[in-house]
Design an enzyme around this catalytic site. Structure first.
Site, short mmCIF file in Angstrom:
data_model
loop_
_atom_site.label_atom_id
_atom_site.label_comp_id
_atom_site.label_asym_id
_atom_site.label_seq_id
_atom_site.Cartn_x
_atom_site.Cartn_y
_atom_site.Cartn_z
NE ARG A 236 -4.13 6.21 11.58
CZ ARG A 236 -4.33 5.39 10.99
NH1 ARG A 236 -3.73 4.29 10.96
NH2 ARG A 236 -5.61 5.41 10.37
CD GLU A 265 2.31 6.78 7.87
OE1 GLU A 265 1.52 6.60 7.05
OE2 GLU A 265 2.39 6.47 9.05
CG HIS A 283 0.69 3.03 6.99
ND1 HIS A 283 0.12 4.17 7.78
CD2 HIS A 283 -0.20 2.18 7.10
CE1 HIS A 283 -1.04 4.05 8.15
NE2 HIS A 283 -1.41 2.88 7.80
C1 8YV Z 1 -4.33 1.38 5.49
C2 8YV Z 1 -4.88 2.17 7.91
O1 8YV Z 1 -2.96 1.89 5.16
O2 8YV Z 1 -6.87 1.00 8.28
C3 8YV Z 1 -6.41 2.12 8.87
O3 8YV Z 1 -6.56 2.94 9.33
O4 8YV Z 1 -4.27 3.05 8.42
C4 8YV Z 1 -4.41 1.29 6.91
O5 8YV Z 1 -4.77 -0.06 6.94
C5 8YV Z 1 -5.14 2.64 4.95
O6 8YV Z 1 -6.38 3.02 5.35
C6 8YV Z 1 -5.18 2.16 3.37
O7 8YV Z 1 -6.12 2.77 2.48
#
Ligand code: 8YV
Length: 318
Positions: A236, A265, A283
């Site tokens: 993050r 972001e 991301h």
């Molecule tokens: C994804 C993420 O980009 O799993 C997570 O916490 O940040 C990422 O894998 C996101 O959740 C896509 O929906």
């Protein structure tokens, strides 16, 4: 009557979209221009929510869904959801635990190799035609940094941290890590203090959850990482003090960075665009067809389970 589900972020796999439409009445919130009236119109009927890991759901939106039973996170991070509030209301929160481990670890290693070896720089150099016109085509760019054998420090020895470690070990890298406590089931060196880990590492790889929202990688940690050190972040953005990172890169206090995530972001500090020693991604560590399909299947399964009164897999609310 099919249960109504509010979808807060898109799902790109057509088969998963079809499945969702088959089983539920999907309310595509993310497509709405006037979100407030959409919520006012549909909020009371919504029994489930689909959202992304880093985007989560605000308490304000949850408060407008009085019949909400489940928030199915299409990801593993639940730092953008107030879990205590969800628990109080008896709302289940599920995540796609285990589905994206390999992809995220792959990208961490990819970013590290790319940052050390200047893959993006080399690509830009060839595409621009500069190589073909260079006076010294045999020495096209400055020499890079070897990745094999680098001392790797991993922040967070969870699923992703372990998968990164397995990969790095295959490159002959000595591995140390920090976490809340030492893990008895991994063969790597535990270092309790992040500063000490940074100063003993050639590359610091962030694979920790960001539930506390704290920028643990600050100017001091970057200073400890040092002028030959690289920072890789696939966790993050908020784990890093971003202005301090920009300054450390601009001033050569660290050697480079590979970043898939950012504090705000999709905004990325413009200063980073100027820096060749930085590799940037929007991301997308879990964004492969295979993983997003698995994640989508898990999202569908948790909604189905909760609506059928069963305990869903991947529950993070217990
Ligand atoms: C994804 C993420 O980009 O799993 C997570 O916490 O940040 C990422 O894998 C996101 O959740 C896509 O929906």
């Amino acid at each position: 009557m099919k249960p109504e589900v509010l979808q807060l972020s898109p799902i790109l796999i057509p088969e998963i979209r079809d499945k969702l439409d088959q089983l539920f009445t999907i309310r595509r919130y993310y497509e709405q221009a006037d979100k407030a009236s959409y919520l006012a119109q549909h909020g009371a009927n919504i029994r489930g929510v689909i959202t992304g890991g880093h985007t989560g759901i605000t308490q304000t939106v949850m408060a407008q869904l009085p019949n909400l039973e489940v928030v199915a996170v299409n990801g593993v991070g639940t730092d953008a959801i107030d879990l205590a509030y969800a628990r109080d209301r008896g709302i289940q929160v599920t995540a796609t635990i285990g589905a994206l481990t390999e992809d995220v670890a792959d990208l961490a290693i990819g970013l590290l190799i790319s940052a050390c070896r200047g893959i993006s720089t080399g690509d830009r150099y060839v595409r621009s035609g500069q190589w073909a016109t260079s006076a010294t085509p045999l020495v096209p760019l400055p020499l890079a940094r070897q990745m094999s054998g680098m001392r790797i420090g991993i922040v967070g020895m969870g699923r992703v941290g372990r998968a990164v470690a397995t990969r790095a070990a295959a490159f002959g890298c000595p591995i140390s890590y920090t976490d809340l406590q030492a893990m008895s089931d991994v063969p790597y060196t535990f270092v309790a203090d992040l500063l000490a880990l940074a100063s003993d590492s050639d590359a610091l790889i962030l694979a920790a959850a960001a539930d506390k929202g704290e920028a643990i990688v600050n100017a001091e940690v970057l200073h400890a990482l040092g002028r030959d050190g690289y920072l890789i972040n696939i966790a993050r953005g908020k784990l890093v003090d971003e202005p301090a990172l920009v300054a450390a890169l601009q001033n050569g206090q660290i050697a480079g960075a590979g970043l898939d995530v950012f504090a705000d972001e999709p905004q990325v500090p413009g200063e980073l665009f100027e820096l060749e020693q930085v590799v940037l991604q929007p991301h997308r560590a879990s964004a492969t067809v295979q993983t997003r399909t698995r994640m989508g299947e898990m999202v569908v399964a948790s909604l189905v389970d909760v609506f059928a009164g069963r305990k869903p897999g991947g529950s993070v609310t217990g």
